[in-house]
Design a protein around this motif. Structure first.
Motif, PDB file in Angstrom:
ATOM      1  N   UNK A   1      47.422  24.296  43.692  1.00 23.95           N
ATOM      2  CA  UNK A   1      48.702  23.965  44.838  1.00 23.95           C
ATOM      3  C   UNK A   1      49.798  23.895  43.902  1.00 23.95           C
ATOM      4  N   UNK A   2      50.718  24.722  44.308  1.00 28.34           N
ATOM      5  CA  UNK A   2      52.105  24.719  43.858  1.00 28.34           C
ATOM      6  C   UNK A   2      52.996  23.660  44.826  1.00 28.34           C
ATOM      7  N   UNK A   3      53.928  22.997  44.087  1.00 27.01           N
ATOM      8  CA  UNK A   3      54.883  22.381  44.831  1.00 27.01           C
ATOM      9  C   UNK A   3      55.352  23.014  46.117  1.00 27.01           C
ATOM     10  N   UNK A   4      55.123  22.210  47.469  1.00 28.66           N
ATOM     11  CA  UNK A   4      55.708  23.071  48.721  1.00 28.66           C
ATOM     12  C   UNK A   4      54.740  23.770  49.192  1.00 28.66           C
ATOM     13  N   UNK A   5      53.546  24.257  48.577  1.00 24.57           N
ATOM     14  CA  UNK A   5      52.909  25.344  49.068  1.00 24.57           C
ATOM     15  C   UNK A   5      51.192  24.669  49.413  1.00 24.57           C
ATOM     16  N   UNK A   6      50.526  25.314  50.217  1.00 27.04           N
ATOM     17  CA  UNK A   6      49.171  24.992  50.493  1.00 27.04           C
ATOM     18  C   UNK A   6      48.403  25.460  49.288  1.00 27.04           C
ATOM     19  N   UNK A   7      47.331  24.707  49.133  1.00 23.04           N
ATOM     20  CA  UNK A   7      46.222  24.967  48.052  1.00 23.04           C
ATOM     21  C   UNK A   7      45.643  26.296  48.463  1.00 23.04           C
ATOM     22  N   UNK A   8      45.418  26.866  47.178  1.00 20.45           N
ATOM     23  CA  UNK A   8      45.001  28.135  47.482  1.00 20.45           C
ATOM     24  C   UNK A   8      43.688  28.578  46.357  1.00 20.45           C
ATOM     25  N   UNK A   9      42.831  29.271  46.911  1.00 18.11           N
ATOM     26  CA  UNK A   9      41.685  29.775  45.934  1.00 18.11           C
ATOM     27  C   UNK A   9      42.095  30.745  44.809  1.00 18.11           C
ATOM     28  N   UNK A  10      41.528  30.272  43.890  1.00 22.13           N
ATOM     29  CA  UNK A  10      41.830  30.987  42.404  1.00 22.13           C
ATOM     30  C   UNK A  10      40.571  32.009  42.031  1.00 22.13           C
ATOM     31  N   UNK A  11      39.464  31.252  41.958  1.00 25.72           N
ATOM     32  CA  UNK A  11      38.082  31.978  41.154  1.00 25.72           C
ATOM     33  C   UNK A  11      36.928  31.113  41.870  1.00 25.72           C
ATOM     34  N   UNK A  12      35.758  31.668  41.736  1.00 30.52           N
ATOM     35  CA  UNK A  12      34.657  30.859  41.997  1.00 30.52           C
ATOM     36  C   UNK A  12      33.526  31.553  41.270  1.00 30.52           C
ATOM     37  N   UNK A  13      32.553  30.915  41.073  1.00 26.44           N
ATOM     38  CA  UNK A  13      31.427  31.123  40.358  1.00 26.44           C
ATOM     39  C   UNK A  13      30.090  30.583  41.005  1.00 26.44           C
ATOM     40  N   UNK A  14      29.037  31.647  41.113  1.00 27.33           N
ATOM     41  CA  UNK A  14      27.959  31.009  41.989  1.00 27.33           C
ATOM     42  C   UNK A  14      26.993  30.443  40.932  1.00 27.33           C
ATOM     43  N   UNK A  15      25.798  29.858  41.701  1.00 32.67           N
ATOM     44  CA  UNK A  15      24.831  29.148  40.838  1.00 32.67           C
ATOM     45  C   UNK A  15      24.150  30.173  39.785  1.00 32.67           C
ATOM     46  N   UNK A  16      24.230  31.322  40.000  1.00 28.07           N
ATOM     47  CA  UNK A  16      23.495  32.433  39.125  1.00 28.07           C
ATOM     48  C   UNK A  16      24.762  33.022  38.186  1.00 28.07           C
ATOM     49  N   UNK A  17      25.820  32.659  38.428  1.00 27.00           N
ATOM     50  CA  UNK A  17      26.933  33.105  37.409  1.00 27.00           C
ATOM     51  C   UNK A  17      27.896  34.341  37.822  1.00 27.00           C
ATOM     52  N   UNK A  18      27.547  34.936  39.146  1.00 18.59           N
ATOM     53  CA  UNK A  18      28.578  35.742  39.500  1.00 18.59           C
ATOM     54  C   UNK A  18      29.921  35.081  39.968  1.00 18.59           C
ATOM     55  N   UNK A  19      30.921  36.248  39.697  1.00 17.41           N
ATOM     56  CA  UNK A  19      32.257  35.554  39.623  1.00 17.41           C
ATOM     57  C   UNK A  19      33.180  36.228  40.520  1.00 17.41           C
ATOM     58  N   UNK A  20      34.121  35.600  41.048  1.00 16.88           N
ATOM     59  CA  UNK A  20      35.074  36.327  42.039  1.00 16.88           C
ATOM     60  C   UNK A  20      36.611  35.873  41.636  1.00 16.88           C
ATOM     61  N   UNK A  21      37.729  36.520  41.784  1.00 21.50           N
ATOM     62  CA  UNK A  21      38.983  36.107  41.426  1.00 21.50           C
ATOM     63  C   UNK A  21      39.740  36.487  42.527  1.00 21.50           C
ATOM     64  N   UNK A  22      41.130  35.839  42.656  1.00 18.26           N
ATOM     65  CA  UNK A  22      42.153  36.172  43.582  1.00 18.26           C
ATOM     66  C   UNK A  22      42.907  37.158  42.528  1.00 18.26           C
ATOM     67  N   UNK A  23      43.269  38.167  43.319  1.00 15.60           N
ATOM     68  CA  UNK A  23      44.055  39.467  42.911  1.00 15.60           C
ATOM     69  C   UNK A  23      45.051  38.924  41.816  1.00 15.60           C
ATOM     70  N   UNK A  24      45.900  37.873  42.128  1.00 16.09           N
ATOM     71  CA  UNK A  24      46.930  37.264  41.144  1.00 16.09           C
ATOM     72  C   UNK A  24      46.540  36.866  39.799  1.00 16.09           C
ATOM     73  N   UNK A  25      45.089  36.803  39.599  1.00 16.52           N
ATOM     74  CA  UNK A  25      44.701  36.185  38.380  1.00 16.52           C
ATOM     75  C   UNK A  25      43.635  37.124  37.809  1.00 16.52           C
ATOM     76  N   UNK A  26      43.336  38.069  38.522  1.00 16.20           N
ATOM     77  CA  UNK A  26      42.142  39.081  38.043  1.00 16.20           C
ATOM     78  C   UNK A  26      42.750  39.710  36.628  1.00 16.20           C
ATOM     79  N   UNK A  27      41.816  39.721  35.666  1.00 15.59           N
ATOM     80  CA  UNK A  27      42.005  40.467  34.228  1.00 15.59           C
ATOM     81  C   UNK A  27      42.879  39.229  33.442  1.00 15.59           C
TER      82      UNK A  27
END
Length: 116
Positions: free
Chosen positions: A39-65
């Motif tokens: 959450x940046x100042x004055x902005x809503x909280x946003x999702x960045x990345x997640x990881x499943x119980x099995x280790x699969x991952x997903x990323x927001x486009x802005x942080x991918x790579x």
């Protein structure tokens, strides 16, 4: 109720790296998908990345790579390795369950500030 404690935030120059940690209480941590949010100042909280119980991952486009999420179930800890940081990555970073709709109580977060 699971208690979450984030750490590792700091002030870094653009292009630098940080590794965030999120320690969770509770013995059933390993069964839950986990996520990092910011959450940046004055902005809503946003999702960045997640990881499943099995280790699969997903990323927001802005942080991918640039960001990598990982977990150590034995330590009940989820990590976020952040490389090539940009000023727009400046925010308070939080961890929680992979879906905000299922979130536990939010922790204090950890401040990441990237200077240009």
């Amino acid at each position: 109720q699971v208690r979450l404690v984030e750490s590792g935030g700091d002030l870094v120059q653009a292009g630098g790296s940080l590794r965030l940690s999120c320690a969770a209480s509770g013995s059933t941590f390993s069964i839950y998908g986990m996520g990092w949010y910011r959450q940046a100042p004055g902005q809503q909280r946003e999702w960045v990345a997640d990881i499943s119980s099995g280790g699969s991952t997903n990323y927001a486009e802005s942080v991918k790579g640039r960001f990598t999420i990982s977990r150590d179930n034995a330590k009940r800890t989820v990590y976020l390795q952040m490389n090539n940081l940009k000023p727009e990555d400046t925010a308070v970073y939080y961890c929680n369950r992979y879906s905000p709709a299922l979130a536990w109580s939010w922790g204090q977060g950890t401040q990441v500030t990237v200077s240009s």
